[in-house]
Write an enzyme that holds these catalytic residues in place. Structure first.
Site, PDB file in Angstrom:
ATOM      1  N   GLY A  21     -16.312   8.066   3.155  1.00  0.00           N
ATOM      2  CA  GLY A  21     -14.948   7.557   3.311  1.00  0.00           C
ATOM      3  C   GLY A  21     -14.147   8.218   4.419  1.00  0.00           C
ATOM      4  N   GLU A  43     -22.398  15.983  -3.878  1.00  0.00           N
ATOM      5  CA  GLU A  43     -23.343  14.866  -3.815  1.00  0.00           C
ATOM      6  C   GLU A  43     -24.636  15.214  -4.547  1.00  0.00           C
ATOM      7  OE1 GLU A  43     -22.559  11.946  -2.649  1.00  0.00           O
ATOM      8  OE2 GLU A  43     -20.688  12.458  -1.593  1.00  0.00           O
ATOM      9  N   TYR A  85      -0.703   1.041  -8.924  1.00  0.00           N
ATOM     10  CA  TYR A  85      -1.003   2.106  -7.960  1.00  0.00           C
ATOM     11  C   TYR A  85       0.198   3.042  -7.772  1.00  0.00           C
ATOM     12  CZ  TYR A  85      -3.370   4.888  -4.586  1.00  0.00           C
ATOM     13  OH  TYR A  85      -3.942   5.986  -3.988  1.00  0.00           O
TER      14      TYR A  85
HETATM   15  P1  NAI Z   1     -14.556   8.750  -1.221  1.00  0.00           P
HETATM   16  O1  NAI Z   1     -14.979   8.511  -2.621  1.00  0.00           O
HETATM   17  O2  NAI Z   1     -15.237   7.971  -0.147  1.00  0.00           O
HETATM   18  O3  NAI Z   1     -14.711  10.308  -0.818  1.00  0.00           O
HETATM   19  C1  NAI Z   1     -14.509  11.326  -1.727  1.00  0.00           C
HETATM   20  C2  NAI Z   1     -15.090  12.629  -1.205  1.00  0.00           C
HETATM   21  O4  NAI Z   1     -14.767  13.672  -2.142  1.00  0.00           O
HETATM   22  C3  NAI Z   1     -16.614  12.649  -1.055  1.00  0.00           C
HETATM   23  O5  NAI Z   1     -16.965  13.422   0.075  1.00  0.00           O
HETATM   24  C4  NAI Z   1     -17.068  13.378  -2.321  1.00  0.00           C
HETATM   25  O6  NAI Z   1     -18.333  14.041  -2.222  1.00  0.00           O
HETATM   26  C5  NAI Z   1     -15.955  14.371  -2.473  1.00  0.00           C
HETATM   27  N1  NAI Z   1     -15.786  14.915  -3.817  1.00  0.00           N
HETATM   28  C6  NAI Z   1     -15.442  14.264  -4.960  1.00  0.00           C
HETATM   29  N2  NAI Z   1     -15.352  15.143  -5.979  1.00  0.00           N
HETATM   30  C7  NAI Z   1     -15.621  16.366  -5.461  1.00  0.00           C
HETATM   31  C8  NAI Z   1     -15.660  17.680  -5.991  1.00  0.00           C
HETATM   32  N3  NAI Z   1     -15.398  17.943  -7.278  1.00  0.00           N
HETATM   33  N4  NAI Z   1     -15.991  18.704  -5.151  1.00  0.00           N
HETATM   34  C9  NAI Z   1     -16.293  18.477  -3.842  1.00  0.00           C
HETATM   35  N5  NAI Z   1     -16.236  17.258  -3.287  1.00  0.00           N
HETATM   36  C10 NAI Z   1     -15.909  16.223  -4.088  1.00  0.00           C
HETATM   37  O7  NAI Z   1     -12.999   8.504  -1.199  1.00  0.00           O
HETATM   38  P2  NAI Z   1     -11.923   8.102  -0.083  1.00  0.00           P
HETATM   39  O8  NAI Z   1     -11.516   6.698  -0.350  1.00  0.00           O
HETATM   40  O9  NAI Z   1     -12.365   8.501   1.263  1.00  0.00           O
HETATM   41  O10 NAI Z   1     -10.702   8.993  -0.551  1.00  0.00           O
HETATM   42  C11 NAI Z   1     -10.298  10.172   0.109  1.00  0.00           C
HETATM   43  C12 NAI Z   1      -8.785  10.285   0.020  1.00  0.00           C
HETATM   44  O11 NAI Z   1      -8.201   9.175   0.721  1.00  0.00           O
HETATM   45  C13 NAI Z   1      -8.236  10.218  -1.408  1.00  0.00           C
HETATM   46  O12 NAI Z   1      -7.151  11.095  -1.522  1.00  0.00           O
HETATM   47  C14 NAI Z   1      -7.750   8.780  -1.505  1.00  0.00           C
HETATM   48  O13 NAI Z   1      -6.743   8.605  -2.469  1.00  0.00           O
HETATM   49  C15 NAI Z   1      -7.211   8.582  -0.106  1.00  0.00           C
HETATM   50  N6  NAI Z   1      -7.001   7.198   0.306  1.00  0.00           N
HETATM   51  C16 NAI Z   1      -7.934   6.224   0.057  1.00  0.00           C
HETATM   52  C17 NAI Z   1      -7.669   4.908   0.398  1.00  0.00           C
HETATM   53  C18 NAI Z   1      -8.669   3.817   0.136  1.00  0.00           C
HETATM   54  O14 NAI Z   1      -8.299   2.636   0.198  1.00  0.00           O
HETATM   55  N7  NAI Z   1      -9.917   4.116  -0.087  1.00  0.00           N
HETATM   56  C19 NAI Z   1      -6.409   4.518   1.069  1.00  0.00           C
HETATM   57  C20 NAI Z   1      -5.528   5.632   1.359  1.00  0.00           C
HETATM   58  C21 NAI Z   1      -5.817   6.914   0.955  1.00  0.00           C
HETATM   59 NA    NA Z   2     -13.456  11.182   1.791  1.00  0.00          NA
END
Ligand code: NAI
Ligand code: NA
Length: 396
Positions: free
Chosen positions: A51, A74, A234
């Site tokens: 992401g 992961e 949300y």
């Molecule tokens: P994602 O699920 O693609 O990435 C999450 C990351 O966190 C991964 O690298 C995963 O390995 C890591 N992770 C999860 N639990 C963990 C832990 N306990 N320890 C270490 N690493 C851990 O999610 P995404 O969508 O990239 O989200 C990232 C941020 O962006 C979040 O704060 C989300 O709310 C925000 N965001 C997401 C949007 C969307 O539409 N997807 C829009 C705007 C903000």
């Molecule tokens: Na991420």
């Protein structure tokens, strides 16, 4: 082995190494095609494997030649069982970074824990000295608190009243009405404990106390706002409370970094298909309509386009960082454009199971979902045997 998608609800149990590697390569090539960024040189990305976090690591390395340390959680591969996609993404990223002569190492484990923070601090101390950018991009359903030992589970619920609206099962394309019961106080507290800013603050406190933040260091976490359509579930729901807390934490951190002339920002990003967003009710229907409208307008972006723009046109322009009245950086500006939202709101009213394939970009949603796991990626032959036992070259 031959690897095919095995989908269960909003997750896929398998991931394709070559497909994930191709996705990473495509992102690297995109960043390179946009030219150099006068950006950070030593970067820590927490949540670096998928992401927005992965896109941040790629933009740092291939936009600014930065040394990067990634932290993520992961699942490694086992004989006959694929790893989770972030494993293969990281393997591909670190292979490419090393080939380009860039430092890239990573740590796989629970970023909320004391142990993983200590391990990361030791690695920075040994290899990089001081960090000038910390990206905080965790998305997790749960967090075990490092001090109390309590495990908090986040929930995606409205606050105050039952929320009823349409949603789509993006696998079947079936649009149906769902009602979500409101959260109680405990749900709110738990969600804030997981997705709020406390852990971000702890990381920065510990990095600073150890002398590992460079003068002028910047830290950025990611947030979301979205339109009235999704507000109840949300921004005004439990996850929104966590985002309020995260945004407030940016100010607390900036205060603590005053003596270093450092600064904490929240960047509000666009809604995109990721593992995290697929799990939120109503959002997949909204995203499929948003994709349709933004693609028609020629303003659609994925994670890499968003983060490249964040670095090049917001964070590292050479001028002061522009923010909204609440101090937030906005790269959701195109999503939130009035004309875009008016079109999405109109499509929302006419979207049914029958009409969604034409009113919305359901095909684009599904493709992006499969792409997250390395499937349906152009140029990959899925009939060919592939080795699931991939190693991450910079894994510490
Ligand atoms: P994602 O699920 O693609 O990435 C999450 C990351 O966190 C991964 O690298 C995963 O390995 C890591 N992770 C999860 N639990 C963990 C832990 N306990 N320890 C270490 N690493 C851990 O999610 P995404 O969508 O990239 O989200 C990232 C941020 O962006 C979040 O704060 C989300 O709310 C925000 N965001 C997401 C949007 C969307 O539409 N997807 C829009 C705007 C903000
Ligand atoms: Na991420």
């Amino acid at each position: 082995m031959i690897i095919a998608p095995r989908i269960r609800g909003f997750i896929c149990l398998t991931a394709h190494p070559e497909g994930c590697a191709q996705n990473v390569l495509n992102q690297i090539n995109y960043v390179k095609s946009k030219g150099p960024i006068e950006g950070p040189k030593k970067v820590l990305v927490i949540g670096a494997s998928t992401g927005f976090g992965l896109a941040s690591r790629i933009t740092s390395a291939f936009g600014s030649d930065a040394s990067t340390i990634g932290v993520y959680f992961e699942k490694p591969p086992a004989a006959g069982k694929t790893a989770s996609p972030g494993w293969y993404n990281t393997a591909a990223f670190e292979t490419q970074a090393h080939a380009a002569g860039l430092y890239a190492k990573s740590i796989n484990g629970d970023a909320f824990s004391k142990e993983i923070k200590e391990k990361t601090l030791a690695l920075i101390k040994a290899d990089l000295g001081q960090i000038d950018l910390v990206i905080y991009s965790l998305a997790s359903p749960k967090r075990t608190h490092p001090v109390t030992g309590v495990t908090h589970n986040s929930v995606l619920k409205p606050i105050g009243e039952v929320f009823t609206n349409n949603t789509v099962d993006f696998h079947t394309g079936i649009v149906s009405e769902i009602s979500i019961q409101p959260a109680n106080e405990e749900d709110i507290e738990n969600t804030v404990a997981v997705m709020g800013g406390e852990d971000w603050g702890m990381w920065i406190d510990e990095l600073k106390a150890a002398g590992l933040l460079a003068p002028g260091a910047t830290t950025v976490a990611y947030s979301y706002i979205g339109p009235a359509l999704t507000e109840a579930v949300y921004r005004k729901g439990t996850i929104g409370r966590a985002k309020d807390h995260l945004e407030a934490t940016a100010f607390t951190i900036t205060d603590k970094l005053k003596d270093l002339n450092g600064k904490a920002y929240v960047s509000v990003n666009k809604a995109l298909v990721t593992q995290a967003s697929s799990a939120i009710p109503v959002i997949p229907l909204y995203i499929s309509l948003l994709y349709k409208v933004m693609k028609a307008e020629g303003i659609h972006e994925g994670c890499i386009e968003q983060i490249q723009r964040l670095f090049k046109e917001r964070l590292y322009t050479g001028a002061e960082v522009q923010t909204d009245a609440q101090g937030r950086i906005r790269v959701d500006d195109w999503e939130m454009r009035e004309d875009v939202q008016a079109k999405v709101a109109a499509l929302w009213l006419e979207s049914t199971t029958e009409s969604l394939p034409s009113t919305g970009d359901l095909a684009g949603y599904k493709k992006d979902f499969l792409n997250l796991f390395g499937f349906d990626v152009a140029g990959i032959d899925y009939e060919v045997e592939t080795d699931e036992m991939v190693e991450i070259p910079g894994l510490v």
